[in-house]
Design an enzyme around this catalytic site. Structure first.
Site, PDB file in Angstrom:
ATOM      1  N   HIS A 135       0.829  -1.206   0.000  1.00  0.00           N
ATOM      2  CA  HIS A 135       0.000   0.000   0.000  1.00  0.00           C
ATOM      3  C   HIS A 135       0.865   1.259   0.000  1.00  0.00           C
ATOM      4  O   HIS A 135       0.672   2.170  -0.816  1.00  0.00           O
ATOM      5  CB  HIS A 135      -0.899  -0.048   1.237  1.00  0.00           C
ATOM      6  N   GLU A 136       1.831   1.312   0.907  1.00  0.00           N
ATOM      7  CA  GLU A 136       2.647   2.521   1.032  1.00  0.00           C
ATOM      8  C   GLU A 136       3.564   2.719  -0.173  1.00  0.00           C
ATOM      9  O   GLU A 136       3.833   3.848  -0.584  1.00  0.00           O
ATOM     10  CB  GLU A 136       3.463   2.481   2.321  1.00  0.00           C
TER      11      GLU A 136
ATOM     12  N   HIS B 222       1.702   4.644  -2.679  1.00  0.00           N
ATOM     13  CA  HIS B 222       1.796   6.093  -2.478  1.00  0.00           C
ATOM     14  C   HIS B 222       3.139   6.624  -2.967  1.00  0.00           C
ATOM     15  O   HIS B 222       3.216   7.698  -3.566  1.00  0.00           O
ATOM     16  CB  HIS B 222       1.644   6.431  -0.990  1.00  0.00           C
TER      17      HIS B 222
END
Length: 326
Positions: free
Chosen positions: A239-240, A243
């Protein structure tokens, strides 16, 4: 829905990085021991609002537990935030054409025993396997240009860094440990505060004079084999890293037309937790994308990126992170 390659537990993951990352990931990374570091800064875990506010201008974004009351860093604020909306379009990079070196900075509040270090190394190897399975489409969804190669692990004893939250302590930690350039993913692990699972910064071009802030901070026990329960299958880093490659949350912008600036992720009014099959929070077509890596659902629910997200990550890499296109 199946989320990824089966991981039969911490005892079966010692060589996981070699499974999907290829020969480059097989080499043993250099592991160095950093002497205990004293710091005047103290953990701000008791003040989540103040700590997170310090990050708002830096275009960061977080993943948090369903029990966390922390205000997450907001990627939409600050003078340069609009630059991350509609990105310049480049020819799409081929699947698997970019290999990103990943350096893990393991923080702790005590000198790790050989057994504890061995456990971290097994978890990190499994985490690399999860990253490559997720970004190659093996778990579902689109294949992306990105593969991940373990480039190093270092260890630092610093109690304040071990329980870091966004803010001054984070900056001190990264100023001391950050390595590589815009194409290197720095990952800082520890028992981070505020109920956050992790946070990351969008590409660093707009952090003028503060390039060292680039990277991901995440809960160490969210890696495969960790103790974070439904958040311990490795999807926090997936997920990160999204980003880090300029993906917004799927619920960015709520039910607005622009939403997360990716056309093939259905609009979502708010983050979803656990795995609410059939959730539909917007009148726009499509159910909430609860299986997308950029929502907040539990790890066993997440399994895919969309083709549109793969294209956005490809564009962001070429525009922000590849010096040849800078």
């Amino acid at each position: 829905m199946s989320r990824r390659l089966a991981l039969p537990g911490a005892l079966a993951i010692a060589a996981a990085a070699a499974i999907t990352a290829g020969p480059a990931a097989v080499a043993t990374p250099a592991a160095t021991s950093t002497a205990a570091t004293s710091t005047a800064a103290t953990s701000t875990a008791a003040q989540p609002s103040a700590a997170v506010q310090d990050c708002l201008e830096l275009f960061s974004s977080a993943r948090k537990r369903d029990t966390s009351a922390a205000e997450e860093p907001d990627v939409t604020r600050g003078s340069g935030a609009k630059a991350y909306g509609v990105l310049k379009s480049f020819p799409q990079l081929a699947p698997g054409s970019v290999t990103v070196p990943v350096v893990f900075h393991v923080t702790s509040d005590h000198v790790l025993t050989p057994t504890e270090r061995a456990r971290y190394e097994r978890m990190i190897a499994a985490q690399m396997d999860v990253m490559n399975a997720s970004y190659s489409g093996q778990t579902g969804g689109a294949d992306t240009p990105f593969r991940w190669r373990l480039a190093g692990i270092d260890y630092t004893v610093n109690p304040a860094w071990y329980t870091v939250v966004p803010g001054k302590t984070e900056k001190a930690m990264k100023a001391a440990l950050h390595t590589g350039d815009s194409r290197t993913l720095n990952v800082y692990t520890g028992d981070i505060g505020d109920g956050l699972l992790g946070w990351a910064y969008f590409p660093k071009d707009y952090n003028s004079g503060r390039d060292y802030l680039d990277g991901v901070v995440m809960l160490d026990e969210s890696m495969p084999g960790g103790t974070a329960g439904k958040y311990a299958l490795g999807d926090t880093l997936v997920h990160e890293a999204g980003h880090w490659l300029s993906l917004y949350h799927t619920f960015q912008g709520g039910c607005t037309w622009s939403n997360d600036f990716v056309a093939d992720t259905p609009a979502e009014a708010h983050p979803q937790f656990d795995c609410p099959v059939g959730a539909d929070s917007c009148d726009a077509p499509g159910l909430d994308p609860i299986h997308n890596f950029m929502d907040y659902t539990q790890d066993s629910c997440m399994d895919s990126f969309t083709a549109g997200q793969a294209k956005r990550m490809s564009d962001a890499w070429q525009y922000f992170r590849d010096p040849a296109n800078a």
